[in-house]
Scaffold this motif. Structure first.
Motif, PDB file in Angstrom:
ATOM      1  N   ASP A   7      55.017 -58.292  24.610  1.00  0.00           N
ATOM      2  CA  ASP A   7      55.888 -59.286  25.232  1.00  0.00           C
ATOM      3  C   ASP A   7      55.076 -60.550  25.534  1.00  0.00           C
ATOM      4  OD1 ASP A   7      57.654 -60.790  26.682  1.00  0.00           O
ATOM      5  OD2 ASP A   7      58.035 -59.310  28.242  1.00  0.00           O
ATOM      6  N   THR A   8      55.289 -61.590  24.760  1.00  0.00           N
ATOM      7  CA  THR A   8      54.501 -62.819  24.968  1.00  0.00           C
ATOM      8  C   THR A   8      54.852 -63.488  26.295  1.00  0.00           C
ATOM      9  OG1 THR A   8      56.134 -64.066  23.724  1.00  0.00           O
ATOM     10  CG2 THR A   8      54.162 -63.382  22.536  1.00  0.00           C
ATOM     11  N   GLU A   9      56.023 -63.179  26.843  1.00  0.00           N
ATOM     12  CA  GLU A   9      56.396 -63.796  28.121  1.00  0.00           C
ATOM     13  C   GLU A   9      55.490 -63.337  29.264  1.00  0.00           C
ATOM     14  OE1 GLU A   9      58.526 -66.267  28.844  1.00  0.00           O
ATOM     15  OE2 GLU A   9      58.788 -66.469  26.690  1.00  0.00           O
ATOM     16  N   ARG A  10      54.787 -62.234  29.044  1.00  0.00           N
ATOM     17  CA  ARG A  10      53.851 -61.765  30.075  1.00  0.00           C
ATOM     18  C   ARG A  10      52.493 -62.451  29.973  1.00  0.00           C
ATOM     19  NH1 ARG A  10      55.360 -56.630  32.447  1.00  0.00           N
ATOM     20  NH2 ARG A  10      53.202 -56.477  33.123  1.00  0.00           N
ATOM     21  N   CYS A  11      52.304 -63.231  28.915  1.00  0.00           N
ATOM     22  CA  CYS A  11      50.998 -63.851  28.665  1.00  0.00           C
ATOM     23  C   CYS A  11      50.787 -65.035  29.614  1.00  0.00           C
ATOM     24  CB  CYS A  11      50.924 -64.322  27.213  1.00  0.00           C
ATOM     25  SG  CYS A  11      49.354 -65.105  26.786  1.00  0.00           S
ATOM     26  N   GLY A  36      44.790 -65.438  18.181  1.00  0.00           N
ATOM     27  CA  GLY A  36      44.867 -66.793  18.739  1.00  0.00           C
ATOM     28  C   GLY A  36      45.985 -66.890  19.759  1.00  0.00           C
ATOM     29  N   VAL A  37      45.694 -67.594  20.845  1.00  0.00           N
ATOM     30  CA  VAL A  37      46.719 -67.825  21.871  1.00  0.00           C
ATOM     31  C   VAL A  37      46.828 -69.327  22.085  1.00  0.00           C
ATOM     32  CG1 VAL A  37      47.339 -67.490  24.290  1.00  0.00           C
ATOM     33  CG2 VAL A  37      46.254 -65.643  23.033  1.00  0.00           C
ATOM     34  N   ARG A  38      48.026 -69.840  21.936  1.00  0.00           N
ATOM     35  CA  ARG A  38      48.238 -71.254  22.242  1.00  0.00           C
ATOM     36  C   ARG A  38      49.584 -71.418  22.935  1.00  0.00           C
ATOM     37  NH1 ARG A  38      52.100 -72.952  18.791  1.00  0.00           N
ATOM     38  NH2 ARG A  38      52.157 -72.125  16.682  1.00  0.00           N
ATOM     39  N   SER A  39      49.772 -72.551  23.560  1.00  0.00           N
ATOM     40  CA  SER A  39      51.030 -72.749  24.276  1.00  0.00           C
ATOM     41  C   SER A  39      52.159 -72.956  23.271  1.00  0.00           C
ATOM     42  CB  SER A  39      50.926 -73.955  25.216  1.00  0.00           C
ATOM     43  OG  SER A  39      51.215 -75.146  24.517  1.00  0.00           O
ATOM     44  N   GLU A  44      54.285 -74.655  30.201  1.00  0.00           N
ATOM     45  CA  GLU A  44      55.449 -74.214  30.966  1.00  0.00           C
ATOM     46  C   GLU A  44      56.413 -73.404  30.105  1.00  0.00           C
ATOM     47  OE1 GLU A  44      54.552 -77.245  30.355  1.00  0.00           O
ATOM     48  OE2 GLU A  44      56.216 -78.470  29.617  1.00  0.00           O
ATOM     49  N   ARG A  45      56.310 -73.565  28.799  1.00  0.00           N
ATOM     50  CA  ARG A  45      57.179 -72.798  27.898  1.00  0.00           C
ATOM     51  C   ARG A  45      56.587 -71.455  27.524  1.00  0.00           C
ATOM     52  NH1 ARG A  45      60.646 -76.826  24.994  1.00  0.00           N
ATOM     53  NH2 ARG A  45      60.197 -78.733  26.097  1.00  0.00           N
ATOM     54  N   GLY A  46      55.408 -71.173  28.030  1.00  0.00           N
ATOM     55  CA  GLY A  46      54.781 -69.904  27.713  1.00  0.00           C
ATOM     56  C   GLY A  46      53.879 -70.013  26.501  1.00  0.00           C
ATOM     57  N   PHE A  47      53.548 -68.870  25.929  1.00  0.00           N
ATOM     58  CA  PHE A  47      52.496 -68.843  24.915  1.00  0.00           C
ATOM     59  C   PHE A  47      52.925 -68.150  23.631  1.00  0.00           C
ATOM     60  CE2 PHE A  47      50.572 -69.449  28.976  1.00  0.00           C
ATOM     61  CZ  PHE A  47      49.668 -70.463  28.719  1.00  0.00           C
ATOM     62  N   VAL A  48      52.237 -68.538  22.578  1.00  0.00           N
ATOM     63  CA  VAL A  48      52.393 -67.896  21.286  1.00  0.00           C
ATOM     64  C   VAL A  48      51.131 -67.069  21.061  1.00  0.00           C
ATOM     65  CG1 VAL A  48      52.621 -68.324  18.818  1.00  0.00           C
ATOM     66  CG2 VAL A  48      53.677 -69.901  20.442  1.00  0.00           C
ATOM     67  N   VAL A  49      51.289 -65.800  20.733  1.00  0.00           N
ATOM     68  CA  VAL A  49      50.137 -64.940  20.469  1.00  0.00           C
ATOM     69  C   VAL A  49      50.129 -64.631  18.975  1.00  0.00           C
ATOM     70  CG1 VAL A  49      49.007 -62.744  20.995  1.00  0.00           C
ATOM     71  CG2 VAL A  49      50.305 -63.945  22.771  1.00  0.00           C
ATOM     72  N   ILE A  50      49.109 -65.130  18.307  1.00  0.00           N
ATOM     73  CA  ILE A  50      49.066 -64.999  16.852  1.00  0.00           C
ATOM     74  C   ILE A  50      48.058 -63.926  16.479  1.00  0.00           C
ATOM     75  CG2 ILE A  50      48.666 -66.249  14.688  1.00  0.00           C
ATOM     76  CD1 ILE A  50      48.988 -68.817  16.638  1.00  0.00           C
ATOM     77  N   VAL A  51      48.563 -62.841  15.926  1.00  0.00           N
ATOM     78  CA  VAL A  51      47.670 -61.762  15.498  1.00  0.00           C
ATOM     79  C   VAL A  51      48.363 -60.979  14.389  1.00  0.00           C
ATOM     80  CG1 VAL A  51      48.488 -60.083  17.236  1.00  0.00           C
ATOM     81  CG2 VAL A  51      46.152 -59.921  16.358  1.00  0.00           C
ATOM     82  N   CYS A  52      47.566 -60.417  13.507  1.00  0.00           N
ATOM     83  CA  CYS A  52      48.082 -59.637  12.379  1.00  0.00           C
ATOM     84  C   CYS A  52      49.077 -58.574  12.863  1.00  0.00           C
ATOM     85  CB  CYS A  52      46.916 -58.963  11.653  1.00  0.00           C
ATOM     86  SG  CYS A  52      47.446 -57.850  10.353  1.00  0.00           S
ATOM     87  N   ARG A  53      50.263 -58.529  12.266  1.00  0.00           N
ATOM     88  CA  ARG A  53      51.231 -57.534  12.710  1.00  0.00           C
ATOM     89  C   ARG A  53      51.256 -56.309  11.795  1.00  0.00           C
ATOM     90  NH1 ARG A  53      56.634 -57.757  10.713  1.00  0.00           N
ATOM     91  NH2 ARG A  53      57.129 -56.602  12.587  1.00  0.00           N
ATOM     92  N   VAL A 125      50.302 -57.687  27.540  1.00  0.00           N
ATOM     93  CA  VAL A 125      50.893 -58.406  26.404  1.00  0.00           C
ATOM     94  C   VAL A 125      50.630 -57.635  25.111  1.00  0.00           C
ATOM     95  CG1 VAL A 125      50.920 -60.582  25.116  1.00  0.00           C
ATOM     96  CG2 VAL A 125      50.508 -60.593  27.592  1.00  0.00           C
ATOM     97  N   LEU A 126      49.421 -57.062  25.024  1.00  0.00           N
ATOM     98  CA  LEU A 126      48.986 -56.398  23.793  1.00  0.00           C
ATOM     99  C   LEU A 126      48.898 -54.889  24.001  1.00  0.00           C
ATOM    100  CD1 LEU A 126      46.015 -58.832  23.099  1.00  0.00           C
ATOM    101  CD2 LEU A 126      48.186 -58.794  21.855  1.00  0.00           C
TER     102      LEU A 126
END
Lengths: 130, 586
Positions: A7-11, A36-39, A44-53, A125-126
């Motif tokens: 859940d990226t909203e927990r990041c 990678g983690v970026r906004s 304020e909009r939270g984060f994007v967590v970029i990792v191999c799925r 989050v992970l």
């Protein structure tokens, strides 16, 4: 086992996972990180967590001309650095942007789904799951 | 330090000549660690005696430390400059992504000299430095919009810091701040005005690299210990829970929360602006600085109707903390949370130091009530406690400065009171507006003698709180000695750029273990010696620029309003200052 973004909203954007990934590879800093983690356009909009799925039919492997990336049992790919020419097709093929790049040696950096980063995610989050 | 550590790289940028170069300054980092220790030396080197704080000769120095990027919570950037607010030592610390970005870009410090003729912003991506035209960004009303534009224009999302000023900095308000990542600030002492004077609208810094380490296995072990302490300790959980705003209610109960320009130290509306109320009703998200698992940043979401059309709303998100709640809440008698948030939003958008702004507004309110200024000076605004709309109107005019009165307010309360009177209730210490503690003599003496006149210099309020529990304050000399000891140790933490919230985790033994891995091997005694030396070096700068402990002004108000430790005794305060004077001249 594969890494999952629960859940990226927990990041909170602390990026502890990024540092953990580098450390797992015996390095300090973030040059080697495969996550990678970026906004999401302002913190304020939270984060994007970029990792191999860990795709079952990974596009990065499909476009690899040298057989460097091979689909792995359970999803994702195995990376044989000895075969890699650094063409970058894999990076272009991943729509999520999960093929990170090592500029020093001009080769991709591929998540091995070890789950070390998840151990350093304080907010759930992970997760490493079957 | 380790030989291949890029920490020793100091990036020099000359805004006048649009020129930059890098120097290896291992000499400085070996001797003074990094952060405030190194920045103080660079300030001595770069800032000529008697420099105009708003002149091209005033340098801006940023520094990080050897543990940045290696260990959690070494996440602050120290900025040093000559303050346009006090005319003396300027030092301010900021988190966000700033420290990690500077370290990952390959620098231990950045020195910005000169001034540009036209607005520009700097883009520092690893070893590439760009001078970008910011003419189109100058004058944009919101600091947040500026951040958005630069975010779209520049690469390296997630790996960068975007420092910028608002119109307060452009208009040279002496307590303008520099904002990073929308919610963190180089808040105090007017770095924003120094940016403005150089026509420097913003700086974006990014990078990605590996850092050398002496022993990989030991590194992982020490890292794990620190990480566990940072995520497991109750103190750190408190910062993540309600955040610093948790202190509003206990401090109010204690009787140490400055209220209505410190006419009182207890606020009847404290519950409405407490950490609990904001968390329950407004908390929208919590954020962290880079490489800090704590996540203490609290963002309130405020949903408001536009009013001109049914069902037309906007939701604004702004950070809150203890100090802003004190400065715009209790200090101004504002107990309406929405009123506080709107005022907070305006100050964030304009890029002002919220603490100084609150104290300036509080003085102006009392000055108008006492009749030393009238509606003529305020251009028709009637200031009254709790009236946040009048305060918002006043803040707009502090930026615009349409008359001499608002010009005076834009230079801080010390200056305004020197022109209009009311010094007895002009709550500045060493020229800097007071923090939110009227806990006893420790708080005020701490701010008076602190090198940057900040509660963070030596945490005098904490000594007061402990004294109340023990029911024994001790002598003035003992108090002064504890403040000095704390401030000296904090020079080490600030040289390692460790967030002061983690001071309980980074005890001397942990600091030495972590430092060992970066190739710094010092004895505990030598470490304390470095702290003492840095402290003296800061005072050497202050003295050079005309500061004297003899000249400190004591606003009478702090002696009139009882603290939890009773009414303060002026003689006691002077004895403590005398002790500090002797101690510093040794």
């Amino acid at each position: 086992m594969k890494l999952s973004v629960v859940d990226t909203e927990r990041c909170v954007g602390c990026q502890s996972c990024m540092f953990a990934c580098s450390r797992r590879q015996g390095e300090a800093g973030i040059a080697r990180t495969c996550i990678g983690v970026r906004s999401a356009g302002g913190m304020e909009r939270g984060f994007v967590v970029i990792v191999c799925r860990a795709c079952n039919d990974p596009p990065c492997a499909k476009v690899c001309p040298t057989g460097t990336l091979k689909p792995r049992r359970g999803g994702g790919v195995r990376f044989d650095i000895t075969k890699c020419t650094g063409c970058g097709h894999c990076r272009d093929a991943c729509p999520i942007g999960c093929v990170f790049w090592d500029d020093e040696i001009n080769k991709p950096m591929i998540c091995i789904h070890c789950g070390y980063c998840a151990q350093f995610c304080p907010y759930g989050v992970l997760k490493l799951e079957r | 330090m380790l030989q291949d550590d890029t920490l020793a790289n100091v990036l020099y940028i000359d805004l006048s000549k649009k020129h930059f170069w890098i120097e290896k300054r291992q000499d400085l980092f070996d001797k003074f660690i990094g952060g405030v220790g190194v920045a103080t030396q660079l300030l001595h080197e770069e800032c000529p005696k008697g420099a105009d704080p708003l002149g091209p000769e005033n340098p801006i120095i940023f520094a990080v430390g050897p543990l940045t990027g290696l260990f959690p919570l070494a996440s602050k950037t120290v900025a040093m400059f000559k303050s346009p607010h006090t005319g003396n030592l300027g030092e301010s610390h900021c988190g966000g992504r700033s420290a990690i970005a500077i370290r990952m870009a390959g620098y231990g410090a950045i020195v910005i000299k000169g001034a540009s003729n036209t607005p520009l912003y700097l883009a520092i991506h690893n070893n590439r430095i760009y001078f970008r035209d910011a003419s189109s960004l100058w004058g944009i009303g919101s600091c947040i919009t500026v951040g958005r534009i630069i975010r779209e224009n520049e690469p390296a999302a997630g790996l960068r810091t975007i420092m910028r000023i608002g119109t307060a900095g452009e208009k040279l308000v002496s307590y303008a701040c520099v904002t990073t990542e929308t919610y963190r600030h180089f808040g105090r002492l007017g770095l924003g005005a120094v940016f403005g004077s150089k026509k420097l609208k913003a700086i974006v810094i990014s990078g990605k690299r590996s850092l050398p380490i002496s022993d990989t296995k030991l590194y992982q072990k020490v890292y794990d210990e620190i990480y566990q302490a940072a995520t497991g300790s109750p103190v750190m959980k408190k910062y993540h829970g309600l955040g610093t705003a948790e202190n509003i209610l206990p401090l109010n109960e204690f009787g140490g929360l400055p209220t209505r320009n410190l006419e009182k130290a207890k606020f009847e509306g404290a519950l409405d602006i407490s950490g609990e109320t904001f968390a329950e009703q407004y908390l929208g998200r919590r954020l962290a600085c880079s490489h800090c698992p704590v996540g203490c940043i609290h963002i309130a979401a405020l949903r408001e109707p536009y009013g001109d059309e049914l069902y037309f709303y906007k939701t604004s998100m702004f950070s809150y903390d203890f100090e802003p709640i004190y400065a715009l809440g209790s200090m101004l008698g504002v107990s309406e949370p929405k009123g506080f948030l709107k005022l907070m939003e305006q100050i964030e958008v304009l890029g002002l130091d919220v603490m100084s702004t609150g104290v300036v507004l509080a003085w102006a309110t009392e000055a108008q009530q006492k009749g030393i200024i009238s509606k003529k000076e305020t251009m028709g605004i009637k200031l009254s406690w709790g009236d946040h709309t009048a305060y918002m109107d006043t803040v707009s005019l502090i930026i615009k400065q349409p008359n001499e009165f608002f010009e005076a307010l834009s230079c801080g309360v010390e200056h305004a009171a020197s022109l209009y009177g009311g010094q007895d209730y002009a709550l500045a210490f060493g020229g800097n507006e007071m923090p939110g503690y009227h806990t006893g003599p420790g708080a005020h003496i701490g701010v008076l003698i602190g090198a940057r006149h900040s509660h963070l210099d030596n945490a005098g309020y904490s000594i007061d709180q402990k004294a109340k529990i023990k029911e024994n304050l001790g002598s003035a000399e003992e108090l002064a000695e504890s403040l000095l000891a704390e401030e000296r140790w904090r020079q080490i933490l600030a040289s390692l750029v460790i967030c002061f919230f983690a001071r309980g985790i980074y005890q001397p033994d942990v600091v030495l273990k972590a430092l060992h891995l970066t190739g710094f091997d010092v004895t505990p005694e030598a470490l304390l010696g470095i702290g003492e030396e840095i402290h003296k070096e800061k005072y050497r700068f202050k003295t050079r620029e005309g500061f004297s402990l003899d000249k400190l002004r004591l606003p009478k108000r702090i002696l009139e309003t009882p603290s939890p430790l009773g009414k303060l005794d002026e003689k006691f305060i002077h004895r403590a200052i005398e002790y500090v004077k002797k101690s510093l001249s040794k």
